[in-house]
Design a protein around this motif. Structure first.
Motif, mmCIF file in Angstrom:
data_model
loop_
_atom_site.group_PDB
_atom_site.id
_atom_site.type_symbol
_atom_site.label_atom_id
_atom_site.label_comp_id
_atom_site.label_asym_id
_atom_site.label_seq_id
_atom_site.Cartn_x
_atom_site.Cartn_y
_atom_site.Cartn_z
ATOM 1 N N GLN A 37 27.492 71.420 -45.934
ATOM 2 C CA GLN A 37 28.112 71.978 -44.740
ATOM 3 C C GLN A 37 26.991 72.196 -43.743
ATOM 4 O O GLN A 37 26.053 72.958 -44.007
ATOM 5 N N VAL A 38 27.057 71.523 -42.607
ATOM 6 C CA VAL A 38 25.931 71.451 -41.684
ATOM 7 C C VAL A 38 26.282 72.111 -40.355
ATOM 8 O O VAL A 38 27.326 71.829 -39.763
ATOM 9 N N ALA A 39 25.402 72.979 -39.895
ATOM 10 C CA ALA A 39 25.504 73.537 -38.556
ATOM 11 C C ALA A 39 24.441 72.882 -37.684
ATOM 12 O O ALA A 39 23.277 72.785 -38.087
ATOM 13 N N VAL A 40 24.837 72.402 -36.517
ATOM 14 C CA VAL A 40 23.888 71.825 -35.573
ATOM 15 C C VAL A 40 23.838 72.713 -34.336
ATOM 16 O O VAL A 40 24.855 73.267 -33.906
ATOM 17 N N CYS A 41 22.651 72.845 -33.772
ATOM 18 C CA CYS A 41 22.535 73.598 -32.520
ATOM 19 C C CYS A 41 21.714 72.805 -31.526
ATOM 20 O O CYS A 41 20.925 71.926 -31.887
#
Length: 258
Positions: A37-41
């Motif tokens: 599960q990847v969060a990108v900013c």
């Protein structure tokens, strides 16, 4: 879970800064493809949403949160948002950075210097510091931080005082986090990249200043090689660490510069 035990990748989470293009986007898609599960900013939410769309059919889910990594308040808001949306943080790829262009040291001014340091060093610290605290305080404790260095962390290009100094500083930051993190089951490593094909390196084919005063084109490599290397680092159990990895275009003038 015992220290060093490896979690199921389907349960693992990752944060990638600079996830709207280039190395960051490729890494987000690669980790999501492996079930993370990847969060990108990044600064531009619309570009981050493009990353989400590109990964819509992958096993892992990608989410986005806009942030300016050079702004402490923005980074605090980023982590508050992510803590409300993610169960934990297992991996940080501290990727956001700028090149600053090529400026002879005698023509460099403090504004040029600060523009690069704000993102490449201050931003690296702010994000790593928040991630470290999250990893330290979560249960099970621990996680992995991978800082994006550069071949310039070893040797400079002409006219690269800001960028090179920032990447040497990142190496010191990586070493210190790695040492301080041991007691909290936090591993920290660094990937030093040379000439990955991205928006930042699009001009390399037109020519770059060389140490002998000439301007020559330089080869690049596909960003997927970088993304696969990050996955390799992320997949290690926490009692193992790739402290430093160099990955670069084979024929770029690195050994010659060194």
């Amino acid at each position: 879970m015992a220290n060093g035990a490896k979690q199921n990748t389907a349960q693992k989470t990752a944060l990638i800064t600079g996830g709207s293009s280039g190395i960051g986007r490729a890494t987000a898609l690669t980790l999501a493809g492996a079930g993370y599960q990847v969060a990108v900013c990044g600064r531009r939410l619309e570009a981050l949403e493009e990353t989400i769309e590109m990964g819509s059919d992958l096993p892992g889910k990608i989410i986005a949160s806009a942030a300016d990594v050079s702004d402490p308040a923005s980074v605090e808001a980023l982590f508050a948002d992510l803590k409300a949306r993610l169960p934990r943080l297992d991996v940080l790829f501290n990727n956001a950075g700028v090149s600053g262009g090529s400026i002879n040291f005698g023509d460099l001014d403090f504004e040029d210097w600060r523009k690069v340091m704000d993102i490449n060093l201050d931003g690296m610290f702010l994000v790593a510091n928040q991630a470290y605290r999250w990893m330290r305080d979560q249960d099970p404790q621990g996680g992995r931080i991978v800082n994006n260095g550069s071949i310039s962390a070893h040797v400079p290009r002409p006219g690269s005082a800001c960028y090179t100094a920032s990447k040497h500083a990142v190496t010191g930051l990586t070493r210190t986090i790695s040492l301080d993190g041991r007691v909290h089951n936090i591993a920290c490593g660094q990937i030093d990249i040379g000439n990955a094909a991205s928006d930042m390196t699009a001009h390399f084919a037109k020519g770059l200043p060389q140490a002998d005063g000439s301007v020559k084109p330089e080869p690049t490599i596909n960003v997927m090689h970088i993304a696969n290397a990050i996955l390799q680092m992320a997949e290690l159990p926490l009692d193992a660490n790739i402290q430093f990895m160099n990955i670069m275009a084979r024929d770029m003038p690195f050994i010659g510069r060194g």
